[in-house]
Design a protein around this motif. Structure first.
Motif, PDB file in Angstrom:
ATOM      1  N   THR A 112      30.421  43.808  -3.156  1.00 49.34           N
ATOM      2  CA  THR A 112      29.586  43.072  -4.107  1.00 49.34           C
ATOM      3  C   THR A 112      29.248  43.962  -5.291  1.00 49.34           C
ATOM      4  OG1 THR A 112      27.576  43.669  -2.877  1.00 49.34           O
ATOM      5  CG2 THR A 112      28.623  41.571  -2.343  1.00 49.34           C
ATOM      6  N   MET A 157      27.371  44.299  -9.325  1.00 50.35           N
ATOM      7  CA  MET A 157      26.476  43.816 -10.375  1.00 50.35           C
ATOM      8  C   MET A 157      26.918  44.442 -11.695  1.00 50.35           C
ATOM      9  SD  MET A 157      22.356  44.242 -10.706  1.00 50.35           S
ATOM     10  CE  MET A 157      21.495  43.669 -12.174  1.00 50.35           C
ATOM     11  N   CYS A 215      33.504  40.261 -15.663  1.00 50.94           N
ATOM     12  CA  CYS A 215      33.097  39.410 -14.537  1.00 50.94           C
ATOM     13  C   CYS A 215      34.287  38.597 -14.049  1.00 50.94           C
ATOM     14  CB  CYS A 215      31.950  38.496 -14.962  1.00 50.94           C
ATOM     15  SG  CYS A 215      31.375  37.402 -13.645  1.00 50.94           S
ATOM     16  N   ALA A 242      25.846  39.421  -9.593  1.00 47.77           N
ATOM     17  CA  ALA A 242      24.759  39.370 -10.580  1.00 47.77           C
ATOM     18  C   ALA A 242      25.211  39.991 -11.886  1.00 47.77           C
ATOM     19  CB  ALA A 242      23.515  40.089 -10.053  1.00 47.77           C
ATOM     20  N   LYS A 243      24.606  39.514 -12.990  1.00 47.34           N
ATOM     21  CA  LYS A 243      24.865  40.060 -14.324  1.00 47.34           C
ATOM     22  C   LYS A 243      23.530  40.240 -15.040  1.00 47.34           C
ATOM     23  CE  LYS A 243      27.477  36.650 -15.684  1.00 47.34           C
ATOM     24  NZ  LYS A 243      28.336  35.832 -16.586  1.00 47.34           N
ATOM     25  N   TYR A 279      18.776  43.805  -9.361  1.00 48.65           N
ATOM     26  CA  TYR A 279      19.305  44.742  -8.375  1.00 48.65           C
ATOM     27  C   TYR A 279      18.524  44.619  -7.071  1.00 48.65           C
ATOM     28  CZ  TYR A 279      21.295  48.803  -6.158  1.00 48.65           C
ATOM     29  OH  TYR A 279      21.962  49.611  -5.264  1.00 48.65           O
ATOM     30  N   HIS A 295      19.561  41.329  -5.254  1.00 50.96           N
ATOM     31  CA  HIS A 295      20.910  41.188  -4.706  1.00 50.96           C
ATOM     32  C   HIS A 295      21.398  42.410  -3.932  1.00 50.96           C
ATOM     33  CE1 HIS A 295      21.785  37.389  -6.808  1.00 50.96           C
ATOM     34  NE2 HIS A 295      21.088  37.894  -7.820  1.00 50.96           N
ATOM     35  N   PRO A 306      23.480  44.974  -4.633  1.00 51.38           N
ATOM     36  CA  PRO A 306      24.951  45.020  -4.635  1.00 51.38           C
ATOM     37  C   PRO A 306      25.472  46.346  -4.087  1.00 51.38           C
ATOM     38  CG  PRO A 306      24.114  45.486  -6.830  1.00 51.38           C
ATOM     39  CD  PRO A 306      22.932  45.060  -6.003  1.00 51.38           C
ATOM     40  N   ALA A 338      26.739  48.946  -8.737  1.00 55.49           N
ATOM     41  CA  ALA A 338      26.234  48.462 -10.026  1.00 55.49           C
ATOM     42  C   ALA A 338      27.035  49.152 -11.127  1.00 55.49           C
ATOM     43  CB  ALA A 338      24.751  48.777 -10.185  1.00 55.49           C
TER      44      ALA A 338
END
Length: 220
Positions: free
Chosen positions: A13, A15, A28, A41-42, A53, A56, A58, A61
């Motif tokens: 995952t 971000m 993305c 996530a963005k 952060y 989620h 991730p 990042a």
């Protein structure tokens, strides 16, 4: 705080944190099309990035340094303060061995430039997700030289916090603005400012900015 294992074992995952919509949306799409990687996530600024952060968590990042608000370096510091094992890959236009070393000291686990290809981005994400350091190979020779024979570089005398202020000062922020960005008192920011000027042996902001440009800390 240990990061949770991804619900799907084989999925990394990610971000993305960048204030340029084209870069954000483009990478993305590219990463989402890559087997084993999913963007969860963005964010386009540091404050939002810190919130997302925590939501989620991730595996990796991907962080740009030049952003509005608190900026990339403070975003890195805040995420790492709450999540010491956070795996952060810096993705920036800056081309500076000095900056790489300072970012690694601040907790970054990877560094690639925006001139890197998609394959290198994917390779970097996979290595950082494993807990391995990843640096654009073109910087390895210069980093090895720095480790074995450090140059006479006054910036190396700055603490991580002082380096952060140095970068913000060079970008044109006032001491008052920096205090607000870093959530410290104006007095503390002023003390740091004085110490930075002494350590770097510069007399004014023009000299400070010139030094930052010479070292690749900011773009001219």
């Amino acid at each position: 705080m240990n990061l949770p294992v991804s619900k799907t074992k084989d999925i990394i995952t990610v971000m993305l944190i960048d204030d340029h919509p084209v870069v954000l949306d483009g990478y993305c799409r590219l990463l989402d099309k890559t087997p084993g990687i999913k963007v969860v996530a963005k964010a386009s600024d540091g404050e939002t990035a810190c919130e997302l952060y925590q939501k989620h968590l991730p595996d990796v990042a991907i962080l740009d340094l030049n952003m509005p608000g608190i900026g990339g370096l403070e975003t890195l510091r805040r995420i790492r303060a709450k999540n010491p094992e956070a795996r952060i890959l810096v993705f920036t236009m800056h081309d500076s061995a000095t900056l790489i070393l300072r970012l690694m000291e601040a907790g970054a686990m990877g560094y690639i430039t925006k001139q890197s290809g998609v394959k290198q981005m994917v390779d970097a994400v996979r290595e950082v997700a494993k807990g391995n350091l990843f640096v654009d190979p073109k910087y390895i020779p210069s980093l090895m030289r720095w480790r074995t024979n450090p140059p006479d570089d006054p910036i190396r005398s700055l603490s991580v916090r002082e380096f952060q202020l140095f970068q913000l000062l060079a970008e044109g922020h006032s001491v008052i603005e920096i205090a607000e960005i870093l959530s410290i008192s104006p007095k503390t920011a002023g003390v740091h400012h004085t110490n930075i000027m002494k350590k770097l042996d510069v007399q004014n902001t023009v000299q400070l900015v010139r030094l930052a440009i010479q070292q690749g800390i900011i773009q001219p």
